[in-house]
Design an enzyme around this catalytic site. Structure first.
Site, PDB file in Angstrom:
ATOM      1  N   HIS A 165      -1.813  -5.468   0.898  1.00 52.86           N
ATOM      2  CA  HIS A 165      -3.050  -5.948   0.458  1.00 52.86           C
ATOM      3  C   HIS A 165      -3.594  -6.965   0.235  1.00 52.86           C
ATOM      4  O   HIS A 165      -2.204  -7.741  -0.213  1.00 52.86           O
ATOM      5  CB  HIS A 165      -4.390  -5.638  -0.013  1.00 52.86           C
ATOM      6  N   TYR A 190     -12.495  -2.650  -3.557  1.00 57.65           N
ATOM      7  CA  TYR A 190     -12.630  -2.052  -2.160  1.00 57.65           C
ATOM      8  C   TYR A 190     -14.490  -1.986  -2.156  1.00 57.65           C
ATOM      9  O   TYR A 190     -15.325  -2.386  -1.084  1.00 57.65           O
ATOM     10  CB  TYR A 190     -12.406  -0.927  -1.867  1.00 57.65           C
ATOM     11  N   LYS A 196       1.223  -1.263  -0.303  1.00 61.10           N
ATOM     12  CA  LYS A 196       0.175  -0.225  -0.102  1.00 61.10           C
ATOM     13  C   LYS A 196       0.395   1.441  -0.001  1.00 61.10           C
ATOM     14  O   LYS A 196       1.928   1.304   0.343  1.00 61.10           O
ATOM     15  CB  LYS A 196      -0.910   0.215   1.365  1.00 61.10           C
TER      16      LYS A 196
HETATM   17  P1  CMP Z   1      -7.058  -4.709   3.815  1.00 65.24           P
HETATM   18  O1  CMP Z   1      -6.821  -6.217   3.584  1.00 65.24           O
HETATM   19  O2  CMP Z   1      -6.566  -3.696   2.378  1.00 65.24           O
HETATM   20  O3  CMP Z   1      -8.805  -4.450   3.190  1.00 65.24           O
HETATM   21  C1  CMP Z   1      -9.541  -3.786   3.799  1.00 65.24           C
HETATM   22  C2  CMP Z   1      -9.175  -2.627   4.453  1.00 65.24           C
HETATM   23  O4  CMP Z   1     -10.024  -1.506   5.360  1.00 65.24           O
HETATM   24  C3  CMP Z   1      -8.191  -2.916   5.384  1.00 65.24           C
HETATM   25  O5  CMP Z   1      -6.961  -3.677   4.399  1.00 65.24           O
HETATM   26  C4  CMP Z   1      -7.875  -2.053   6.270  1.00 65.24           C
HETATM   27  O6  CMP Z   1      -6.809  -1.293   5.758  1.00 65.24           O
HETATM   28  C5  CMP Z   1      -9.416  -1.172   6.067  1.00 65.24           C
HETATM   29  N1  CMP Z   1      -9.962  -1.171   7.473  1.00 65.24           N
HETATM   30  C6  CMP Z   1     -10.430  -2.401   7.764  1.00 65.24           C
HETATM   31  N2  CMP Z   1     -11.179  -2.073   8.921  1.00 65.24           N
HETATM   32  C7  CMP Z   1     -10.531  -0.522   9.511  1.00 65.24           C
HETATM   33  C8  CMP Z   1     -10.893   0.550  10.226  1.00 65.24           C
HETATM   34  N3  CMP Z   1     -11.756   0.410  10.691  1.00 65.24           N
HETATM   35  N4  CMP Z   1     -10.790   1.681   9.717  1.00 65.24           N
HETATM   36  C9  CMP Z   1     -10.275   2.087   8.863  1.00 65.24           C
HETATM   37  N5  CMP Z   1      -9.624   1.380   8.071  1.00 65.24           N
HETATM   38  C10 CMP Z   1     -10.019   0.151   8.192  1.00 65.24           C
END
Ligand code: CMP
Length: 143
Positions: free
Chosen positions: A115, A49, A9
């Site tokens: 990710h 997403y 990221k």
């Molecule tokens: P990722 O695996 O990229 O998939 C979804 C992303 O949402 C996750 O990693 C986190 O970086 C992000 N995420 C999950 N929960 C929260 C939260 N409460 N606030 C901000 N970002 C979040």
């Protein structure tokens, strides 16, 4: 052979962690079959997403992932989807075990360095969102 989509990221790219992260998966024994530094468009971020669209942090998530270049990758190997998730550690770096990527390098859930696809279905979807078939390489390791 199983493939997964992994992405360093914007926080990981800015902190010069690309080499370290690539190295971990190489040393584990997985094959890098595709990789590129790219800046994600808002459209691509919202599609990628999409499952989080209703979450309160969706806007923040899209803003962050489009804020600077990411390093998008496709890795191949036996059980690579689940094993990469184990190597990444828990989504919230505060809960991620030491020795995992997020446990070693992350602090905040919104900026959690990497990710990775969470299932075969997500892997297929995410690989095709980020890569053309011709960008993926096939090679037999000779050593
Ligand atoms: P990722 O695996 O990229 O998939 C979804 C992303 O949402 C996750 O990693 C986190 O970086 C992000 N995420 C999950 N929960 C929260 C939260 N409460 N606030 C901000 N970002 C979040």
């Amino acid at each position: 052979m199983e493939k997964t989509f992994l992405m360093v990221k914007p926080d990981g790219v800015q902190r010069n962690l690309v080499g370290e992260i690539v190295s971990r998966f190489e040393k584990k024994g997985f094959n890098l079959v595709g990789g590129k530094l790219m800046t994600i468009s808002k459209d691509l971020a919202e599609t990628h997403y999409g499952e989080h669209k209703e979450r309160p942090f969706f806007g923040e998530l899209v803003d962050f992932i489009t804020s600077g270049p990411v390093f998008a990758m496709v890795w191949e190997g036996e059980n690579v989807i689940a094993t990469a998730r184990t190597m990444m550690g828990a989504t919230n770096p505060a809960d991620a075990a030491p020795g995992t990527i997020r446990g070693d390098y992350g602090v905040q859930v919104s900026m959690n360095v990497i990710h990775g696809s969470d299932s075969p279905e997500s892997a297929e979807r995410e690989i095709s969102l980020f890569f053309d078939e011709k960008e993926l390489n096939n090679y037999d390791k000779t050593i």
